[in-house]
Design a protein around this motif. Structure first.
Motif, PDB file in Angstrom:
ATOM      1  N   TYR A 319       0.878  -1.270  -0.100  1.00 38.10           N
ATOM      2  CA  TYR A 319       0.137  -0.143  -0.069  1.00 38.10           C
ATOM      3  C   TYR A 319       0.928   1.292  -0.030  1.00 38.10           C
ATOM      4  O   TYR A 319       0.486   2.256  -0.698  1.00 38.10           O
ATOM      5  CB  TYR A 319      -0.862  -0.016   1.243  1.00 38.10           C
ATOM      6  N   ASP A 320       1.974   1.142   0.804  1.00 38.09           N
ATOM      7  CA  ASP A 320       2.745   2.330   0.933  1.00 38.09           C
ATOM      8  C   ASP A 320       3.576   2.566  -0.492  1.00 38.09           C
ATOM      9  O   ASP A 320       3.684   3.664  -1.036  1.00 38.09           O
ATOM     10  CB  ASP A 320       3.736   2.344   2.058  1.00 38.09           C
ATOM     11  N   GLN A 321       4.040   1.457  -0.679  1.00 42.12           N
ATOM     12  CA  GLN A 321       4.914   1.637  -2.156  1.00 42.12           C
ATOM     13  C   GLN A 321       4.238   1.949  -3.454  1.00 42.12           C
ATOM     14  O   GLN A 321       4.575   2.510  -4.175  1.00 42.12           O
ATOM     15  CB  GLN A 321       5.611   0.033  -2.391  1.00 42.12           C
ATOM     16  N   GLY A 322       2.604   1.726  -3.267  1.00 38.69           N
ATOM     17  CA  GLY A 322       2.072   1.844  -4.481  1.00 38.69           C
ATOM     18  C   GLY A 322       1.190   3.386  -4.477  1.00 38.69           C
ATOM     19  O   GLY A 322       0.646   3.810  -5.487  1.00 38.69           O
ATOM     20  N   ALA A 323       1.592   4.152  -3.364  1.00 35.39           N
ATOM     21  CA  ALA A 323       1.013   5.226  -2.902  1.00 35.39           C
ATOM     22  C   ALA A 323       1.188   6.409  -4.209  1.00 35.39           C
ATOM     23  O   ALA A 323       0.436   7.192  -4.757  1.00 35.39           O
ATOM     24  CB  ALA A 323       1.200   6.006  -1.839  1.00 35.39           C
ATOM     25  N   TRP A 324       2.510   6.502  -4.588  1.00 37.70           N
ATOM     26  CA  TRP A 324       2.988   7.380  -5.509  1.00 37.70           C
ATOM     27  C   TRP A 324       2.413   7.098  -7.047  1.00 37.70           C
ATOM     28  O   TRP A 324       2.013   8.018  -7.773  1.00 37.70           O
ATOM     29  CB  TRP A 324       4.478   7.242  -5.664  1.00 37.70           C
ATOM     30  N   ASP A 331      -5.067  11.656  -9.749  1.00 41.47           N
ATOM     31  CA  ASP A 331      -5.197  13.024  -9.938  1.00 41.47           C
ATOM     32  C   ASP A 331      -4.273  13.888 -10.723  1.00 41.47           C
ATOM     33  O   ASP A 331      -4.129  15.064 -10.674  1.00 41.47           O
ATOM     34  CB  ASP A 331      -5.599  13.620  -8.568  1.00 41.47           C
ATOM     35  N   GLY A 332      -3.434  13.255 -11.450  1.00 36.42           N
ATOM     36  CA  GLY A 332      -2.607  13.550 -12.171  1.00 36.42           C
ATOM     37  C   GLY A 332      -1.213  14.400 -11.553  1.00 36.42           C
ATOM     38  O   GLY A 332      -0.666  15.072 -12.239  1.00 36.42           O
ATOM     39  N   ALA A 333      -1.241  14.024 -10.276  1.00 34.41           N
ATOM     40  CA  ALA A 333      -0.253  14.876  -9.557  1.00 34.41           C
ATOM     41  C   ALA A 333       1.079  14.325  -9.985  1.00 34.41           C
ATOM     42  O   ALA A 333       1.431  13.049 -10.320  1.00 34.41           O
ATOM     43  CB  ALA A 333      -0.309  14.690  -8.083  1.00 34.41           C
ATOM     44  N   VAL A 334       2.245  15.099 -10.052  1.00 33.83           N
ATOM     45  CA  VAL A 334       3.629  14.571 -10.214  1.00 33.83           C
ATOM     46  C   VAL A 334       4.076  13.888  -9.089  1.00 33.83           C
ATOM     47  O   VAL A 334       4.115  14.457  -7.749  1.00 33.83           O
ATOM     48  CB  VAL A 334       4.408  15.812 -10.407  1.00 33.83           C
ATOM     49  N   ALA A 335       4.444  12.856  -9.150  1.00 32.03           N
ATOM     50  CA  ALA A 335       4.862  11.637  -8.138  1.00 32.03           C
ATOM     51  C   ALA A 335       5.915  11.005  -8.453  1.00 32.03           C
ATOM     52  O   ALA A 335       6.234  10.599  -9.652  1.00 32.03           O
ATOM     53  CB  ALA A 335       3.562  10.898  -7.859  1.00 32.03           C
ATOM     54  N   THR A 336       6.756  10.754  -7.454  1.00 34.14           N
ATOM     55  CA  THR A 336       7.937   9.688  -7.781  1.00 34.14           C
ATOM     56  C   THR A 336       8.077   8.537  -6.855  1.00 34.14           C
ATOM     57  O   THR A 336       7.491   8.738  -5.791  1.00 34.14           O
ATOM     58  CB  THR A 336       9.187  10.676  -7.379  1.00 34.14           C
ATOM     59  N   PRO A 337       8.560   7.509  -7.349  1.00 37.41           N
ATOM     60  CA  PRO A 337       8.680   6.366  -6.425  1.00 37.41           C
ATOM     61  C   PRO A 337       9.440   6.529  -5.182  1.00 37.41           C
ATOM     62  O   PRO A 337      10.373   7.557  -5.308  1.00 37.41           O
ATOM     63  CB  PRO A 337       9.375   5.295  -7.418  1.00 37.41           C
ATOM     64  N   PRO A 338       9.257   5.727  -4.077  1.00 42.84           N
ATOM     65  CA  PRO A 338       9.884   5.906  -3.064  1.00 42.84           C
ATOM     66  C   PRO A 338      11.416   5.571  -3.203  1.00 42.84           C
ATOM     67  O   PRO A 338      11.763   4.773  -4.153  1.00 42.84           O
ATOM     68  CB  PRO A 338       9.289   5.103  -2.191  1.00 42.84           C
ATOM     69  N   ALA A 339      12.386   6.043  -2.367  1.00 43.36           N
ATOM     70  CA  ALA A 339      13.943   5.527  -2.865  1.00 43.36           C
ATOM     71  C   ALA A 339      13.880   4.283  -2.335  1.00 43.36           C
ATOM     72  O   ALA A 339      13.134   3.593  -1.525  1.00 43.36           O
ATOM     73  CB  ALA A 339      14.597   6.421  -1.599  1.00 43.36           C
ATOM     74  N   ALA A 340      14.934   3.340  -2.953  1.00 40.55           N
ATOM     75  CA  ALA A 340      14.940   1.848  -3.201  1.00 40.55           C
ATOM     76  C   ALA A 340      15.608   1.605  -1.743  1.00 40.55           C
ATOM     77  O   ALA A 340      16.295   2.396  -1.069  1.00 40.55           O
ATOM     78  CB  ALA A 340      15.888   1.503  -4.034  1.00 40.55           C
TER      79      ALA A 340
END
Lengths: 340, 202
Positions: A319-324, A331-340
């Motif tokens: 759930y946390d990993q998929g949030a971005w 909603d089209g927000a600019v989002a980046t993946p969490p750090a590895a």
């Protein structure tokens, strides 16, 4: 793996609906007329149906976790393909059942959040480990066998969207069950080591399968809303008896011994002795058997099973990993993946 | 268990901020050329392209089918769900946009395509759809503007069933299961077991 839609204890509900509308609604159900989303229904019916569909959906996606862990280690390409397809099916069932639940008024995100925070539950049987390939075979044979037995009755329920979803799911469950049966047959016609591994897995999963249907219902359960409104169709004990009648002779013919076992906190068997209660009553056609350890059942359902914490941790991690991704596409927000 | 999964630790702290649910798309599959498209399920996706992709992956691979359509859930309008068959009212007219009409034979069943009508609005489309297609055999009519319905293209079809996928079907195991059981049980016993299997599981 599949989840039965048998929330353990029927919730206490208060029916506050207009008596005339309620009587007409109950008459429809008694007449075998299915309820569709646009129809009037008591709030308590909606609440119960939502709880059941959500529990079932949660079970489907949590149930995919232990089997997913075995895809890379499946013993042949065919088994790998089949297991991949099965895991995909289970997650798909979750998707369909969350949709049914959304129609009843709860957002998907709320359901996923409630699952990872422990507000809602999933089926107890997914809190046990699958340490060997034979466990995967047993899950597909026994647990999917039990699930399909239960879900076939649920397909005779009264809520249209759940019924059509159940019919579709059952078609796929038939593949899961048959594939599991083939796996068990293969293992039990294999080497001495394979047979021993299968017996050990059977010892772990037989009592879990018996507990799958939940504890005995209240004596007056037919008069209570879940059965009166045909959300639940058959008593837990009746389903359990049918399951044993089906699977006990099959297990014996396969050369498996039906044991009564004790387990440690990790879910591994510490002692096993043949179940002396196992016998066919020729006058009724029913097999007698020893009940599963209901103390263990309640312990696990309260969160203290071998894998409860791990399953929820993995789900929360996803759930946390998929949030971005949800933010980016939602909603089209600019989002980046969490750090590895 | 894989090491990665073994080492999974529950993330600490608050949950990520809630996100709104994506759009719901309803999916129908067609088993063979010329047959109606039947309700298969739903997918959640942000746009048409992704909805069709998910639909192909989810429902197109589940069972053999030759076509697939989808529309956004909010674009469909359902008429009354009657207890018995709908009684068609006289509803002539060919004005307005084209609507795809779906019929539901019985409550708890699956909608399927019946044909198209032209109508200026959804209510009229339902009336005209009922007159044209209910035929005493439908308890509900659903309509969607034809322009809101999206279909897979011929180019996309080739991704389906390009190899033997019977491993995804119960019947794909029938032969070997029978062969293995009949080494243990005699044929009549197996036949009885199989009969019960069908009653209980299929």
């Amino acid at each position: 793996m599949s989840g039965a839609a048998n929330p353990v204890s029927p919730p206490d509900i208060t029916i506050t609906a207009d008596p005339e509308k309620l009587a007409a609604f109950e008459q429809r159900i008694a007449d075998g007329i299915l309820i569709e989303p646009g129809d009037w229904m008591p709030d308590s019916y909606r609440t119960l149906m939502l709880r059941m569909a959500e529990h079932h959906a949660n079970s489907e996606i949590i149930g995919a976790l232990p089997e997913g862990e075995w895809i890379t280690r499946a013993p042949s390409m065919l088994r790998k393909l089949a297991l991949t397809a099965k895991v995909q099916d289970e997650v798909g069932h979750g998707q369909m059942l969350y949709r049914v639940s959304q129609e009843l008024g709860k957002s998907r995100d709320d359901m996923l959040r409630d699952l990872v925070t422990g507000v809602t539950k999933y089926h107890n049987c997914f809190n046990y480990p699958c340490p060997t390939w034979a466990d995967i075979a047993m899950v597909q044979w026994l647990i999917d066998g039990a699930a399909i037995m239960n879900q076939k009755t649920l397909a005779d329920g009264a809520y249209g969207p759940y019924v059509r979803t159940m019919n579709r799911i059952n078609m796929e469950e038939a593949f899961h069950f048959k594939s599991g049966e083939d796996m068990v047959l293969t293992l039990m016609s294999g080497t001495k080591g394979q047979k021993a591994m299968t017996q050990e897995a059977f010892d772990r999963w037989w009592p879990i399968s018996l507990a799958f249907f939940g504890p005995a219902d209240k004596p007056n359960c037919e008069e209570l809303p879940p059965m009166k409104w045909r959300l639940k169709i058959e008593r837990n004990d009746s389903l359990r008896r049918r399951f044993v009648n089906r699977f006990a002779p099959a297990a014996i013919d396969l050369g498996l011994i039906i044991n009564v076992v004790t387990k440690n906190e990790q879910g591994f068997v510490t002692s096993a002795k043949p179940d002396e209660a196992i016998a066919l009553d020729k006058s009724t056609g029913d097999w007698s058997f020893t009940q599963p350890d209901w103390d263990e059942f309640w312990r696990v359902i309260r969160g203290n099973g071998p894998c409860n914490a791990h399953r929820l941790a993995l789900r929360r991690f996803s759930y946390d990993q998929g949030a971005w991704v949800r933010r980016a596409i939602g909603d089209g927000a600019v989002a980046t993946p969490p750090a590895a | 268990m894989s090491k990665v999964r073994e080492r999974t630790r529950s993330p600490e702290g608050d949950l990520p901020a809630p996100t709104p649910d994506a759009k719901q798309w309803v999916v129908y599959t067609q088993k063979r050329e010329g047959a109606p498209f039947k309700w298969a399920g739903t997918v959640e996706a942000v746009d048409t392209e992704l909805a069709l992709q998910y639909a192909r992956e989810h429902y197109g691979l589940d069972e053999a089918c030759v076509g697939l359509i989808t529309y956004e859930h909010g674009d469909s309008v359902d008429g009354e769900y009657s207890i018995g068959p709908l009684v068609p009212q006289k509803a002539d007219g060919t004005d307005g946009d084209e609507w795809l009409v779906f019929t539901l034979a019985k409550r708890g069943g699956n909608h399927q395509t019946a044909g198209t009508v032209n109508a200026p609005d959804a209510a009229t489309a339902i009336n005209r759809g009922t007159a044209a297609f209910a035929d005493g055999k439908a308890c509900n009519i659903r309509v969607v503007l034809a322009s809101d319905v999206h279909e897979t293209t011929d180019e996309e079809m080739v991704i389906w069933r390009t190899h033997d996928m019977t491993y995804k079907l119960a019947k794909g195991y029938s032969k070997q299961v029978r062969s293995k059981w009949t080494r243990i049980r005699d044929n009549p016993a197996y036949e009885q077991y199989q009969k019960e299997d069908i009653e209980t599981h299929f």
